[in-house]
Design a protein around this motif. Structure first.
Motif, PDB file in Angstrom:
ATOM      1  N   GLU A 133      34.139  45.468  27.842  1.00 15.69           N
ATOM      2  CA  GLU A 133      32.933  45.137  27.076  1.00 15.69           C
ATOM      3  C   GLU A 133      33.212  45.170  25.578  1.00 15.69           C
ATOM      4  OE1 GLU A 133      30.036  47.928  28.387  1.00 15.69           O
ATOM      5  OE2 GLU A 133      29.632  46.873  30.281  1.00 15.69           O
ATOM      6  N   SER A 134      34.018  46.131  25.142  1.00 10.92           N
ATOM      7  CA  SER A 134      34.382  46.218  23.733  1.00 10.92           C
ATOM      8  C   SER A 134      35.188  44.994  23.311  1.00 10.92           C
ATOM      9  CB  SER A 134      35.199  47.491  23.482  1.00 10.92           C
ATOM     10  OG  SER A 134      35.644  47.551  22.144  1.00 10.92           O
ATOM     11  N   ALA A 135      36.116  44.558  24.155  1.00 11.23           N
ATOM     12  CA  ALA A 135      36.906  43.362  23.858  1.00 11.23           C
ATOM     13  C   ALA A 135      36.011  42.130  23.790  1.00 11.23           C
ATOM     14  CB  ALA A 135      37.997  43.179  24.905  1.00 11.23           C
ATOM     15  N   GLY A 136      34.979  42.092  24.643  1.00 11.30           N
ATOM     16  CA  GLY A 136      34.040  40.979  24.613  1.00 11.30           C
ATOM     17  C   GLY A 136      33.275  40.922  23.296  1.00 11.30           C
ATOM     18  N   ARG A 137      32.919  42.079  22.765  1.00 13.31           N
ATOM     19  CA  ARG A 137      32.226  42.117  21.473  1.00 13.31           C
ATOM     20  C   ARG A 137      33.161  41.672  20.340  1.00 13.31           C
ATOM     21  NH1 ARG A 137      30.020  46.807  23.868  1.00 13.31           N
ATOM     22  NH2 ARG A 137      31.564  48.143  22.868  1.00 13.31           N
ATOM     23  N   ILE A 138      34.420  42.069  20.446  1.00 16.42           N
ATOM     24  CA  ILE A 138      35.394  41.632  19.444  1.00 16.42           C
ATOM     25  C   ILE A 138      35.539  40.108  19.475  1.00 16.42           C
ATOM     26  CG2 ILE A 138      37.846  41.680  18.810  1.00 16.42           C
ATOM     27  CD1 ILE A 138      37.890  44.591  19.830  1.00 16.42           C
ATOM     28  N   ASN A 139      35.552  39.545  20.681  1.00 16.33           N
ATOM     29  CA  ASN A 139      35.658  38.091  20.803  1.00 16.33           C
ATOM     30  C   ASN A 139      34.454  37.400  20.166  1.00 16.33           C
ATOM     31  OD1 ASN A 139      37.494  36.093  21.913  1.00 16.33           O
ATOM     32  ND2 ASN A 139      35.851  35.527  23.320  1.00 16.33           N
ATOM     33  N   ALA A 140      33.267  38.001  20.340  1.00 19.10           N
ATOM     34  CA  ALA A 140      32.061  37.452  19.713  1.00 19.10           C
ATOM     35  C   ALA A 140      32.157  37.530  18.189  1.00 19.10           C
ATOM     36  CB  ALA A 140      30.832  38.212  20.205  1.00 19.10           C
ATOM     37  N   CYS A 184      37.620  34.654  26.992  1.00 12.80           N
ATOM     38  CA  CYS A 184      36.529  34.902  27.949  1.00 12.80           C
ATOM     39  C   CYS A 184      37.026  34.794  29.384  1.00 12.80           C
ATOM     40  CB  CYS A 184      35.381  33.924  27.707  1.00 12.80           C
ATOM     41  SG  CYS A 184      34.476  34.190  26.163  1.00 12.80           S
ATOM     42  N   GLU A 185      37.825  33.765  29.644  1.00 10.93           N
ATOM     43  CA  GLU A 185      38.370  33.582  30.989  1.00 10.93           C
ATOM     44  C   GLU A 185      39.266  34.755  31.375  1.00 10.93           C
ATOM     45  OE1 GLU A 185      37.876  31.309  33.316  1.00 10.93           O
ATOM     46  OE2 GLU A 185      36.398  30.206  32.115  1.00 10.93           O
ATOM     47  N   LEU A 186      40.071  35.207  30.426  1.00 10.18           N
ATOM     48  CA  LEU A 186      40.970  36.331  30.694  1.00 10.18           C
ATOM     49  C   LEU A 186      40.184  37.609  30.963  1.00 10.18           C
ATOM     50  CD1 LEU A 186      43.796  37.545  30.845  1.00 10.18           C
ATOM     51  CD2 LEU A 186      43.762  37.767  28.354  1.00 10.18           C
ATOM     52  N   LEU A 187      39.151  37.865  30.168  1.00 12.91           N
ATOM     53  CA  LEU A 187      38.336  39.064  30.381  1.00 12.91           C
ATOM     54  C   LEU A 187      37.649  39.035  31.741  1.00 12.91           C
ATOM     55  CD1 LEU A 187      36.622  39.691  26.909  1.00 12.91           C
ATOM     56  CD2 LEU A 187      38.496  40.964  27.981  1.00 12.91           C
ATOM     57  N   SER A 188      37.234  37.854  32.155  1.00  8.71           N
ATOM     58  CA  SER A 188      36.605  37.719  33.471  1.00  8.71           C
ATOM     59  C   SER A 188      37.558  38.122  34.581  1.00  8.71           C
ATOM     60  CB  SER A 188      36.126  36.275  33.676  1.00  8.71           C
ATOM     61  OG  SER A 188      35.606  36.093  34.978  1.00  8.71           O
ATOM     62  N   ARG A 189      38.794  37.720  34.454  1.00  6.90           N
ATOM     63  CA  ARG A 189      39.806  38.065  35.465  1.00  6.90           C
ATOM     64  C   ARG A 189      40.134  39.562  35.437  1.00  6.90           C
ATOM     65  NH1 ARG A 189      39.979  32.904  34.387  1.00  6.90           N
ATOM     66  NH2 ARG A 189      40.990  31.389  35.783  1.00  6.90           N
ATOM     67  N   ILE A 190      40.225  40.124  34.224  1.00  5.08           N
ATOM     68  CA  ILE A 190      40.507  41.552  34.117  1.00  5.08           C
ATOM     69  C   ILE A 190      39.346  42.367  34.698  1.00  5.08           C
ATOM     70  CG2 ILE A 190      40.839  43.461  32.480  1.00  5.08           C
ATOM     71  CD1 ILE A 190      42.303  41.486  30.652  1.00  5.08           C
ATOM     72  N   ALA A 191      38.125  41.953  34.371  1.00  2.24           N
ATOM     73  CA  ALA A 191      36.948  42.676  34.849  1.00  2.24           C
ATOM     74  C   ALA A 191      36.846  42.660  36.370  1.00  2.24           C
ATOM     75  CB  ALA A 191      35.685  42.082  34.226  1.00  2.24           C
ATOM     76  N   SER A 192      37.349  41.594  36.989  1.00  2.00           N
ATOM     77  CA  SER A 192      37.285  41.484  38.449  1.00  2.00           C
ATOM     78  C   SER A 192      38.327  42.352  39.138  1.00  2.00           C
ATOM     79  CB  SER A 192      37.469  40.025  38.875  1.00  2.00           C
ATOM     80  OG  SER A 192      38.822  39.610  38.676  1.00  2.00           O
ATOM     81  N   GLY A 193      39.269  42.891  38.334  1.00  2.00           N
ATOM     82  CA  GLY A 193      40.306  43.745  38.904  1.00  2.00           C
ATOM     83  C   GLY A 193      41.483  42.994  39.487  1.00  2.00           C
ATOM     84  N   ASP A 194      41.576  41.698  39.188  1.00  2.00           N
ATOM     85  CA  ASP A 194      42.654  40.877  39.739  1.00  2.00           C
ATOM     86  C   ASP A 194      43.860  40.931  38.794  1.00  2.00           C
ATOM     87  OD1 ASP A 194      44.341  38.926  40.768  1.00  2.00           O
ATOM     88  OD2 ASP A 194      42.689  37.617  41.369  1.00  2.00           O
ATOM     89  N   LEU A 195      44.778  41.839  39.055  1.00  2.00           N
ATOM     90  CA  LEU A 195      45.933  42.036  38.188  1.00  2.00           C
ATOM     91  C   LEU A 195      46.798  40.791  38.105  1.00  2.00           C
ATOM     92  CD1 LEU A 195      48.042  43.630  36.558  1.00  2.00           C
ATOM     93  CD2 LEU A 195      48.903  44.535  38.736  1.00  2.00           C
ATOM     94  N   GLU A 196      47.197  40.247  39.241  1.00  2.00           N
ATOM     95  CA  GLU A 196      48.142  39.130  39.246  1.00  2.00           C
ATOM     96  C   GLU A 196      47.571  37.898  38.558  1.00  2.00           C
ATOM     97  OE1 GLU A 196      51.201  39.440  39.954  1.00  2.00           O
ATOM     98  OE2 GLU A 196      50.920  41.518  40.639  1.00  2.00           O
ATOM     99  N   GLU A 197      46.303  37.620  38.781  1.00  2.00           N
ATOM    100  CA  GLU A 197      45.685  36.450  38.157  1.00  2.00           C
ATOM    101  C   GLU A 197      45.520  36.672  36.650  1.00  2.00           C
ATOM    102  OE1 GLU A 197      43.985  32.753  37.450  1.00  2.00           O
ATOM    103  OE2 GLU A 197      45.280  33.523  39.042  1.00  2.00           O
ATOM    104  N   SER A 198      45.229  37.898  36.255  1.00  2.00           N
ATOM    105  CA  SER A 198      45.097  38.212  34.825  1.00  2.00           C
ATOM    106  C   SER A 198      46.430  38.019  34.112  1.00  2.00           C
ATOM    107  CB  SER A 198      44.612  39.653  34.642  1.00  2.00           C
ATOM    108  OG  SER A 198      43.347  39.854  35.237  1.00  2.00           O
ATOM    109  N   VAL A 199      47.498  38.535  34.704  1.00  2.00           N
ATOM    110  CA  VAL A 199      48.832  38.407  34.113  1.00  2.00           C
ATOM    111  C   VAL A 199      49.255  36.939  34.064  1.00  2.00           C
ATOM    112  CG1 VAL A 199      51.276  38.923  34.483  1.00  2.00           C
ATOM    113  CG2 VAL A 199      49.561  40.736  34.732  1.00  2.00           C
TER     114      VAL A 199
END
Length: 256
Positions: A128-135, A202-217
């Motif tokens: 959430e903090s990273a999302g605010r930084i992106n904003a 935003c797309e990267l944060l969505s993947r990280i938030a979902s807990g998908d390590l391999e897709e995030s990397v």
């Protein structure tokens, strides 16, 4: 060869202390002094890539004796910023598209390693903090605040870089990014590129938030840091910057 840079009295005191300090700390610290000197000269259009600089002139401008100065220049050479030509001087290295492609590949791989290591320590609050930084980055973009945008971009990537204890990896990433963004000091934003980057965040944060390590990397390395994906922006960015440097150089000559 180039105009004198006006150094503040506090900077000169620091340089003098470095000349007499611990050998290892001195050489590392002088590297930053010389680096900042070159970067400022390039931002002001006094130096451009390919410029040949007399080492003794650098020594006189910065008040640094020749031996520690050469040590600092060797460090900068090993990191790709300059080429030292014996008995002639120092050449500021430019960035070719091939070099930029190579740096993108290396940084993407290194940041992917960092994200993989940091992933277990990234929680919902951090995302959430990273999302605010992106904003905030988007606000900076709308206001054409390039420094604010770049500072926040570093903070955004800190979501994973600040959570790894691999100091050597972080050091390599820092040097590579200096080559891309700071040396020479690229200041101009390309709105379409930055907008695309914000959307990728935003797309990267969505993947990280979902807990998908391999897709995030995968997304970080092969989309966000993919050179082919960014090449049309890269060409515009560096062409625009070199044109700007040449204009600054002409203006400096006119007003000298």
């Amino acid at each position: 060869m180039y105009q004198n840079r006006f150094i503040t009295s506090s900077e000169l005191r620091e340089v003098r202390k470095l000349n007499t300090g611990d050998q290892n700390n001195r050489s590392v610290s002088l590297r930053f002094v010389v680096y900042d000197f070159f970067r400022e000269q390039m931002r002001n259009g006094v130096l451009i890539p390919g410029s040949l600089i007399n080492v003794r002139e650098i020594s006189e401008n910065l008040g640094i004796s020749m031996t520690p100065l050469r040590e600092a220049l060797v460090q900068l050479e090993t990191q790709g910023f300059v080429t030292v030509i014996p008995r002639k001087g120092v050449v500021l290295n430019g960035l070719s598209l091939r070099k930029i492609r190579n740096i993108y590949s290396i940084v993407g791989a290194l940041e992917a390693v960092a994200l993989r290591a940091a992933f277990p320590f990234i929680d919902e609050v951090s995302v959430e903090s990273a999302g605010r930084i992106n904003a905030e980055m988007r606000k900076c973009l709308n206001e054409n605040d390039s420094q604010g945008y770049l500072d926040r971009n570093n903070r955004f990537h800190g979501l994973w870089l600040d959570r790894t204890e691999n100091d050597e990896l972080l050091r390599q990433i820092r040097v590579m990014k200096e080559r891309l963004y700071e040396f020479p000091g690229n200041e101009d934003l390309i709105p379409e590129w930055e907008e695309a980057s914000l959307n990728e965040h935003c797309e990267l944060l969505s993947r990280i938030a979902s807990g998908d390590l391999e897709e995030s990397v995968r997304y970080l390395q092969f989309v966000h840091w993919d050179y082919e994906n960014q090449e049309h922006f890269v060409r515009r960015f560096y062409s625009q910057h070199l044109d700007s440097l040449e204009k600054k150089r002409r203006d400096a000559i006119i007003h000298s």
